[in-house]
Design a protein around this motif. Structure first.
Motif, PDB file in Angstrom:
ATOM      1  N   LYS A  22      62.344  67.736-114.745  1.00 34.83           N
ATOM      2  CA  LYS A  22      63.801  67.737-114.872  1.00 34.83           C
ATOM      3  C   LYS A  22      64.348  66.322-114.742  1.00 34.83           C
ATOM      4  O   LYS A  22      65.208  65.892-115.528  1.00 34.83           O
ATOM      5  CB  LYS A  22      64.426  68.655-113.823  1.00 34.83           C
ATOM      6  CG  LYS A  22      65.936  68.810-114.007  1.00 34.83           C
ATOM      7  CD  LYS A  22      66.511  69.829-113.041  1.00 34.83           C
ATOM      8  CE  LYS A  22      68.007  70.014-113.269  1.00 34.83           C
ATOM      9  NZ  LYS A  22      68.598  70.999-112.340  1.00 34.83           N
ATOM     10  N   GLN A  23      63.884  65.592-113.750  1.00 36.14           N
ATOM     11  CA  GLN A  23      64.310  64.204-113.587  1.00 36.14           C
ATOM     12  C   GLN A  23      63.913  63.370-114.803  1.00 36.14           C
ATOM     13  O   GLN A  23      64.682  62.534-115.277  1.00 36.14           O
ATOM     14  CB  GLN A  23      63.702  63.599-112.320  1.00 36.14           C
ATOM     15  CG  GLN A  23      64.144  62.159-112.065  1.00 36.14           C
ATOM     16  CD  GLN A  23      63.485  61.543-110.841  1.00 36.14           C
ATOM     17  OE1 GLN A  23      62.506  62.080-110.305  1.00 36.14           O
ATOM     18  NE2 GLN A  23      63.998  60.424-110.391  1.00 36.14           N
ATOM     19  N   THR A  24      62.730  63.619-115.321  1.00 42.86           N
ATOM     20  CA  THR A  24      62.254  62.890-116.496  1.00 42.86           C
ATOM     21  C   THR A  24      63.183  63.108-117.684  1.00 42.86           C
ATOM     22  O   THR A  24      63.565  62.160-118.380  1.00 42.86           O
ATOM     23  CB  THR A  24      60.830  63.343-116.866  1.00 42.86           C
ATOM     24  OG1 THR A  24      59.950  63.090-115.768  1.00 42.86           O
ATOM     25  CG2 THR A  24      60.330  62.602-118.100  1.00 42.86           C
ATOM     26  N   ARG A  25      63.551  64.359-117.922  1.00 48.76           N
ATOM     27  CA  ARG A  25      64.424  64.667-119.062  1.00 48.76           C
ATOM     28  C   ARG A  25      65.796  64.025-118.891  1.00 48.76           C
ATOM     29  O   ARG A  25      66.375  63.523-119.853  1.00 48.76           O
ATOM     30  CB  ARG A  25      64.543  66.178-119.233  1.00 48.76           C
ATOM     31  CG  ARG A  25      63.238  66.843-119.664  1.00 48.76           C
ATOM     32  CD  ARG A  25      63.433  68.317-119.968  1.00 48.76           C
ATOM     33  NE  ARG A  25      62.160  68.939-120.330  1.00 48.76           N
ATOM     34  CZ  ARG A  25      61.471  69.757-119.543  1.00 48.76           C
ATOM     35  NH1 ARG A  25      61.939  70.058-118.335  1.00 48.76           N
ATOM     36  NH2 ARG A  25      60.328  70.267-119.936  1.00 48.76           N
ATOM     37  N   GLU A  26      66.324  64.041-117.683  1.00 49.73           N
ATOM     38  CA  GLU A  26      67.637  63.443-117.447  1.00 49.73           C
ATOM     39  C   GLU A  26      67.608  61.933-117.700  1.00 49.73           C
ATOM     40  O   GLU A  26      68.510  61.373-118.332  1.00 49.73           O
ATOM     41  CB  GLU A  26      68.095  63.732-116.017  1.00 49.73           C
ATOM     42  CG  GLU A  26      68.451  65.193-115.787  1.00 49.73           C
ATOM     43  CD  GLU A  26      68.898  65.462-114.355  1.00 49.73           C
ATOM     44  OE1 GLU A  26      68.803  64.529-113.523  1.00 49.73           O
ATOM     45  OE2 GLU A  26      69.338  66.587-114.076  1.00 49.73           O
ATOM     46  N   LEU A  27      66.572  61.275-117.195  1.00 51.88           N
ATOM     47  CA  LEU A  27      66.439  59.834-117.410  1.00 51.88           C
ATOM     48  C   LEU A  27      66.232  59.522-118.890  1.00 51.88           C
ATOM     49  O   LEU A  27      66.815  58.563-119.420  1.00 51.88           O
ATOM     50  CB  LEU A  27      65.271  59.294-116.585  1.00 51.88           C
ATOM     51  CG  LEU A  27      65.460  59.290-115.062  1.00 51.88           C
ATOM     52  CD1 LEU A  27      64.148  58.995-114.355  1.00 51.88           C
ATOM     53  CD2 LEU A  27      66.526  58.291-114.653  1.00 51.88           C
ATOM     54  N   ALA A  28      65.401  60.321-119.552  1.00 50.91           N
ATOM     55  CA  ALA A  28      65.135  60.096-120.977  1.00 50.91           C
ATOM     56  C   ALA A  28      66.398  60.260-121.814  1.00 50.91           C
ATOM     57  O   ALA A  28      66.675  59.448-122.713  1.00 50.91           O
ATOM     58  CB  ALA A  28      64.045  61.055-121.454  1.00 50.91           C
ATOM     59  N   GLU A  29      67.164  61.302-121.533  1.00 42.27           N
ATOM     60  CA  GLU A  29      68.400  61.527-122.293  1.00 42.27           C
ATOM     61  C   GLU A  29      69.392  60.393-122.103  1.00 42.27           C
ATOM     62  O   GLU A  29      70.063  59.964-123.054  1.00 42.27           O
ATOM     63  CB  GLU A  29      69.022  62.862-121.869  1.00 42.27           C
ATOM     64  CG  GLU A  29      68.249  64.078-122.371  1.00 42.27           C
ATOM     65  CD  GLU A  29      68.816  65.387-121.864  1.00 42.27           C
ATOM     66  OE1 GLU A  29      69.826  65.328-121.101  1.00 42.27           O
ATOM     67  OE2 GLU A  29      68.278  66.457-122.206  1.00 42.27           O
ATOM     68  N   LYS A  30      69.479  59.874-120.881  1.00 43.12           N
ATOM     69  CA  LYS A  30      70.385  58.756-120.617  1.00 43.12           C
ATOM     70  C   LYS A  30      69.935  57.497-121.365  1.00 43.12           C
ATOM     71  O   LYS A  30      70.769  56.727-121.860  1.00 43.12           O
ATOM     72  CB  LYS A  30      70.464  58.483-119.115  1.00 43.12           C
ATOM     73  CG  LYS A  30      71.231  59.542-118.341  1.00 43.12           C
ATOM     74  CD  LYS A  30      71.266  59.223-116.856  1.00 43.12           C
ATOM     75  CE  LYS A  30      72.012  60.300-116.088  1.00 43.12           C
ATOM     76  NZ  LYS A  30      72.018  60.035-114.622  1.00 43.12           N
TER      77      LYS A  30
END
Length: 481
Positions: free
Chosen positions: A246-254
């Motif tokens: 989840k953290q990975t996806r949030e960072l990637a999207e940003k």
């Protein structure tokens, strides 16, 4: 604040989320054992790829419980993927370990101290602002005689093994480590070929910002316009390697949004689209190339991601740039020559050679430097022990791997080591202890072209930035022995 991942249930089955035959090709031949970093230092079957595959089957069949003891054998895996390259049967151990890692984040599988330390790292390392705030008070200590004395007397051992490992990786900190003094748009020099985006890397920009400066200079000199969003953050590699999806996806999207915010009509970088997004740290590149699986189609990049070496090798170095390349000097200040070439050992970062299949391209670029000869390590594909945060959470095993890697590279007789991943670079510098300098290939190319200063090269080479007076460009060189 990035939200915390939802911890998977202990009863979740790993193999059910993978192709039905994911483990079937494994014939327990043992070809993976010599390449496995954890097996190299621990010597137990449970800490080898085939041992973990056997364990996964037993867990999924209900024959074994995923408790703290079993989980520790998965935590010992560095995720270097050397076994994938070595396997003659084509077992995708990389898929198996990546599917397993989210399950390891259950609180009861690690001690409270281990859980807290990992949480601190994941709330710190992917955020340059936070990391710099922590490092700021350490400027009076890092790289000074005080640090050298502390290490010599063993004072830092009172910190405990994990904090001691962090201190051992701490480099000297200059003003540029605390700021991203980069424009959004960096025009190409000479004939413009296309334009690309560049990801700075969260740890790289804090600990070795000169790499990004050198990378931009090399790309510009080869005809590429470079776009660098000022508000870009982490690509998600650190959390991705720990199964925090989840953290990975949030960072990637940003990160994707940071490029979308500067490229387009009326935006700072202009309307013209980018040909590619480039990265100069192999751990970042490995994760970013997985955005297609991590993110949905609308949230991901709509352009390809390339490692910078991969990109430059594919497009070829500009002829004018090649003509400017000059021999790099030896430690005694004498330039390399046909009779006395400069020996450089290239270190293969695991997420580049095994994760992305990139091996020839960095060597191809380095060979463009006159009178530079590559000296090959005996075990190029074995991990150095960095592996994301592995050298912080498993400091003893990582230190042993670092010593093995440094011995292998030193035995080549090379005067300089080239490393294209910030984690590996810090790990190698720690165990080389200044005996041999470590620099990024982009730094070496930039120095050979007279484009950029390289303070990361501790011995034998100092080339200042180009000074500009009107249209004149004057290159000043100074050699330190």
């Amino acid at each position: 604040m990035t939200s915390v991942d939802v911890t998977p249930n202990q009863n979740d089955k790993v193999l059910s989320r993978l192709p039905a035959d994911a483990t079937d090709p494994c014939v327990h031949c043992g070809f993976c054992l010599p390449t496995c970093a954890s097996y190299r230092v621990l010597g137990t079957e449970m800490d080898s790829p085939r041992g973990r595959i056997h364990t996964l089957k037993a867990i999924d069949n209900g024959e074994l419980e995923l408790d703290a003891t079993v989980a520790s054998h998965f935590d010992s895996c560095l995720g270097c993927f050397a076994c994938v390259s070595a396997c003659p049967s084509g077992v995708r151990y990389d898929q198996l370990i990546e599917a397993t890692r989210p399950l390891l984040n259950q609180a009861e599988l690690r001690s409270p101290c281990q859980n807290h330390f990992r949480q601190v790292l994941l709330k710190l390392l992917p955020y340059p602002g936070r990391l710099r705030a922590l490092l700021q008070p350490l400027r009076a200590y890092a790289g000074t005689p005080i640090q050298a004395l502390s290490r010599r007397l063993g004072i830092n051992k009172i910190l405990g093994p994990q904090l001691e490992a962090m201190e051992a990786l701490l480099p000297a900190l200059a003003a540029e480590n605390f700021q991203d003094d980069l424009q959004v748009l960096h025009p190409a020099t000479g004939q413009r070929r296309s334009r690309v985006g560049l990801v700075l890397g969260c740890v790289q920009r804090c600990f070795d910002p000169n790499v990004n400066q050198a990378t931009i200079a090399v790309l510009q000199a080869n005809g590429f316009e470079v776009v660098v969003p000022k508000d870009q953050g982490c690509c998600g590699a650190v959390s991705h390697h720990q199964g925090q999806l989840k953290q990975t996806r949030e960072l990637a999207e940003k990160l994707v949004k940071s490029f979308a915010n500067v490229v387009g009509p009326g935006r700072p970088a202009g309307a013209e689209p980018l040909e590619a997004v480039l990265v100069a740290a192999s751990g970042c590149g490995h994760t970013m190339k997985a955005y297609g699986e991590l993110l949905n189609a609308t949230a991901s990049f709509n352009i390809p991601v390339f490692d910078v070496h991969e990109f430059l090798a594919e497009h070829g170095l500009d002829s004018n740039f090649q003509q400017k390349l000059q021999p790099l000097p030896h430690h005694n200040g004498q330039p390399a020559s046909p009779q006395t070439p400069l020996k450089v050992a290239y270190h293969d970062a695991c997420h580049m050679i095994h994760g992305q299949g990139i091996q020839a391209q960095p060597r191809q670029l380095l060979k463009a430097i006159p009178h530079l000869v590559l000296s090959e390590a005996t075990e190029a594909g074995v991990c150095c022990g960095s592996a994301g945060i592995y050298n912080l959470v498993n400091p003893q095993e990582a230190a042993e791997l670092g010593r093995i890697k440094v011995a292998d590279l030193s035995n080549t007789g090379a005067e300089l080591i080239a490393s294209a991943n910030i984690g590996c670079t810090l790990q190698l510098r720690r165990h080389l202890d200044g005996d041999v300098a470590v620099a990024h290939p982009m730094e070496l190319l930039a120095c050979a072209a007279g484009l950029h200063q390289s303070p990361g090269i501790q011995k034998g080479l100092r080339i200042t930035k180009i000074s500009r007076e009107g249209k004149d460009r004057q290159i000043n060189q100074s050699i330190s022995s």
